[in-house]
Design a protein around this motif. Structure first.
Motif, PDB file in Angstrom:
ATOM      1  N   ASP A 502       0.817  -1.216   0.000  1.00 31.45           N
ATOM      2  CA  ASP A 502       0.000   0.000   0.000  1.00 31.45           C
ATOM      3  C   ASP A 502       0.848   1.261   0.000  1.00 31.45           C
ATOM      4  O   ASP A 502       0.441   2.291  -0.549  1.00 31.45           O
ATOM      5  N   VAL A 505       1.643   2.249  -3.577  1.00 31.62           N
ATOM      6  CA  VAL A 505       0.454   2.715  -4.282  1.00 31.62           C
ATOM      7  C   VAL A 505       0.046   4.103  -3.791  1.00 31.62           C
ATOM      8  O   VAL A 505      -0.393   4.956  -4.580  1.00 31.62           O
ATOM      9  N   ILE A 518      -3.546   1.774 -13.965  1.00 29.83           N
ATOM     10  CA  ILE A 518      -2.580   1.154 -13.073  1.00 29.83           C
ATOM     11  C   ILE A 518      -2.922  -0.321 -12.889  1.00 29.83           C
ATOM     12  O   ILE A 518      -4.085  -0.692 -12.727  1.00 29.83           O
ATOM     13  N   VAL A 520      -1.908  -3.687 -10.563  1.00 32.77           N
ATOM     14  CA  VAL A 520      -1.242  -4.231  -9.377  1.00 32.77           C
ATOM     15  C   VAL A 520      -1.600  -5.709  -9.212  1.00 32.77           C
ATOM     16  O   VAL A 520      -1.620  -6.231  -8.102  1.00 32.77           O
ATOM     17  N   ILE A 526      -1.244  -5.729  -1.355  1.00 36.20           N
ATOM     18  CA  ILE A 526      -2.173  -4.627  -1.635  1.00 36.20           C
ATOM     19  C   ILE A 526      -3.479  -4.868  -0.883  1.00 36.20           C
ATOM     20  O   ILE A 526      -4.050  -5.960  -0.946  1.00 36.20           O
ATOM     21  N   SER A 530      -5.052   0.834  -0.540  1.00 32.64           N
ATOM     22  CA  SER A 530      -4.638   1.254  -1.886  1.00 32.64           C
ATOM     23  C   SER A 530      -5.837   1.696  -2.711  1.00 32.64           C
ATOM     24  O   SER A 530      -5.763   2.686  -3.456  1.00 32.64           O
ATOM     25  N   LEU A 534      -6.268   5.457  -4.421  1.00 29.27           N
ATOM     26  CA  LEU A 534      -6.365   5.659  -5.861  1.00 29.27           C
ATOM     27  C   LEU A 534      -7.695   6.277  -6.281  1.00 29.27           C
ATOM     28  O   LEU A 534      -7.755   7.038  -7.246  1.00 29.27           O
TER      29      LEU A 534
END
Length: 624
Positions: A502, A505, A518, A520, A526, A530, A534
């Motif tokens: 996290d 991110v 993005i 991931v 994560i 995160s 975002l």
């Protein structure tokens, strides 16, 4: 297209009252200057804006809806009243035959239909009947109907060509769930004489040969003794400039036929997908490559062998064939070669040094391509703009250092080159025009990212997938360095990075104001934190919002993160990958509720790659 305001029937309140007093013509003129996403965002605010947006849409002559998987109901609203539309691109994943009358209009000159998963072969009949003025037609679709034989579809395609006599560019791609079979096999297609650009997928080698020879005007036969006593017809006045085919097998006979019949070709792209190792008398050899010298205008060449069905390679082509190609096609500006397992540095060097105007150089799965091929680039007239060296295992950071002498380089792809390390990034970071960099699977660490973060490369797309030595610290050094990348980055792939969490991110969310995509996937550390970072609706002025987000296999996410994907979070989200995550723990009902709230959002549940671009015909994407 998302409803971000009140109900469409309400009047504008507050400052909106002043807007409603603006002259309608002025308001429409202002709206006409906005992009499509902004128009769709403004429409639901109030009745006045909705009417003005409708008027603005009706005055658009070029409309690209490829980023919006529309339903028929929404498509009707967007296209209603527009009689001047000349160019239209559609994502057809939610459309079927019932939608054809909505978009197939006589005034269209260009029509591109993408991801057609529910159309039948009727689409070709309808287009041929309703769009007689088409200059460009492109369609990408799955098998029209499993109960419909290919011959029916082939005849429908023939009717398309009979109805659209002004076609200049045609692209017909069938995404099949089984090996190559022919929609072009059972009929003899007669192409409009106006066609200059042609792409067909799939087609057999013998049918491609017949197609070309039957669609050129015939003159004296020409014989190539090196191939045997086989004569082919030289055309008079053929207009075809660009030919792209996906075949069962690329052979010498096919190449000789194409090059002798279509001597004005500017672009030739051939890919084959053999089911087994080709026999010695039915394969591409040095002789076929030599025949390319008869295409005196050729500037772009793509020859690739896919391993989709078989591990076969072009093992009957060696350095001699590439040397003959380099000598005969010195005007090449773009080269893409894949599957040439017996070609060494000598062959590739000949291309780099003979083709003085070379701008794009792409090599895939080259077993014997090493750093030696790029040692003398500084001594040549290096005009390279794009270099892609994919899965070339002998390459190291020395190649990256050599390529740093190409000051015009904008695209650099080292994906699958596992020996490219930090020292290569130090050189790359000085390229002032570099916008796309793919380092997937490379042996880089946080130290290399630090150099890239302090560099002058205005990178907009960066792939670090599978670079397992990268940690949160590396991402921080990359984006908080003294360089420009945090201001230019639009797309970032952090997939398969076990040490990224996290923290990384959050740095991306805070530092990259322009980021819109993005990935991931398979980042197990994560969590919901995160997602919150975002998708925060509290972005600073001028910051863009995430449009594509890949969360597949992120086992650290909880089912509660679904609420962080609903409005007002992620205002511009268009594609979301959540396959193999806990977000599906409560069943698809919750996902469908999210989709109902965001009708133009594509939610992929099957773990496919970003935007379902590759193999979308196999993927399960939710629909409203």
């Amino acid at each position: 297209m998302e409803n971000r305001g009140g109900r469409g029937g309400e009047s504008c309140g507050g400052g909106g009252e002043l807007m409603e007093r603006l002259p309608q013509s002025l308001l429409v003129d202002i709206l006409a200057r906005l992009d499509l996403d902004s128009l769709c965002s403004a429409a639901p605010v109030c009745r006045g804006l909705r009417l003005s947006v409708s008027q603005a849409l009706s005055s658009i002559s070029n409309l690209d809806l490829s980023g919006f998987p529309l339903t028929l109901q929404i498509l009707n609203r967007v296209l209603s009243g527009n009689n001047i539309l000349r160019s239209l691109t559609l994502d057809c994943s939610r459309l079927d035959d019932s939608s054809i009358n909505t978009f197939a209009k006589e005034h269209l000159h260009e029509l591109s239909l993408l991801r057609c998963s529910m159309f039948s072969s009727y689409i070709f009949l309808a287009i041929g009947e309703k769009c007689p003025n088409l200059r460009l037609f492109a369609v990408d679709m799955v098998h029209p109907n499993e109960n419909e034989p290919p011959s029916v579809c082939g005849k429908a395609i023939a009717q398309l060509f009979k109805g659209c006599l002004y076609l200049e560019s045609v692209s017909i791609k069938f995404q099949l769930q089984f090996p190559l079979s022919g929609y072009f096999e059972s009929i003899q297609l007669v192409l409009p004489k106006s066609i200059e650009v042609l792409l067909l997928q799939p087609i057999s080698s013998w049918q491609a040969n017949l197609l070309v020879l039957s669609n050129v005007s015939n003159s004296d036969p020409i014989v190539f003794p090196a191939v045997g006593e086989i004569s082919y017809l030289r055309p008079q006045g053929d207009r075809l400039r660009s030919l792209s085919l996906v075949l069962d097998i690329i052979t010498d006979e096919l190449l000789v036929s194409l090059t002798s019949s279509l001597h004005h070709l500017v672009e030739l792209c051939l890919e084959d997908r053999p089911m087994e190792e080709p026999s010695s008398n039915s394969d591409l050899t040095n002789v076929g490559l030599q025949s390319l010298e008869f295409c005196h205008s050729l500037t772009r060449l793509c020859l690739t062998r896919s391993k989709q069905h078989s591990p076969a390679t072009f093992r009957r082509v060696n350095d001699v064939g590439i040397l003959l190609l380099a000598e005969g096609c010195k005007r090449l500006e773009s080269i893409r070669l894949g599957g040439f397992s017996r070609v060494t540095d000598a062959g590739y060097v000949s291309l780099l040094h003979s083709c003085k105007q070379l701008k794009k150089f792409e090599i895939i799965n080259a077993f014997f391509l090493s750093d030696l091929a790029f040692l003398d680039l500084a001594g040549t007239a290096c005009s390279l703009v794009e270099v892609r060296l994919v899965s070339c295992n002998l390459l190291t950071s020395e190649t990256a250092e050599s390529l740093s002498s190409c000051k015009s380089l904008e695209v650099l792809d080292f994906s699958g080159c596992r020996s490219v390390a930090d020292s290569g990034l130090i050189s790359i970071s000085k390229l002032s025009k570099l916008t796309i960099l793919d380092l997937g699977g490379a042996d880089i660490t946080d130290i290399g990212l630090s150099a890239l973060g302090d560099g002058s490369s205005p990178i907009s797309s960066l792939c670090l997938r599978g670079c397992k030595r990268i940690t949160d610290r590396g991402i921080t050094l990359l984006l908080l360095g003294d360089g420009v990348i945090s201001r230019t980055l639009l797309t970032l792939d952090l997939g398969y990075l076990p040490a990224v969490s996290d923290r990384a991110v959050s740095v991306v969310a805070e530092s990259c104001r322009q980021i819109i995509s993005i990935c991931v996937r398979n980042c197990f550390s994560i969590s919901d934190t995160s997602i919150a970072a975002l998708g925060s609706p509290d972005h600073s002025a001028g910051a863009k919002t995430i449009r594509m987000l890949d969360l597949c296999h992120c086992s650290g996410l909880s089912v509660d993160s679904l609420r962080l994907l609903a409005r007002p979070f992620f205002r511009g989200l268009r594609w979301l990958g959540i396959g193999n995550t806990k977000l599906l723990a409560k069943g698809k009902e919750k996902v469908m509720e999210l989709l109902e709230d965001r009708p133009v959002l594509n939610i992929c549940l099957n773990g496919c790659e970003m935007d379902c671009k590759d193999g979308w015909q196999y993927h399960e994407c939710t629909e409203q």
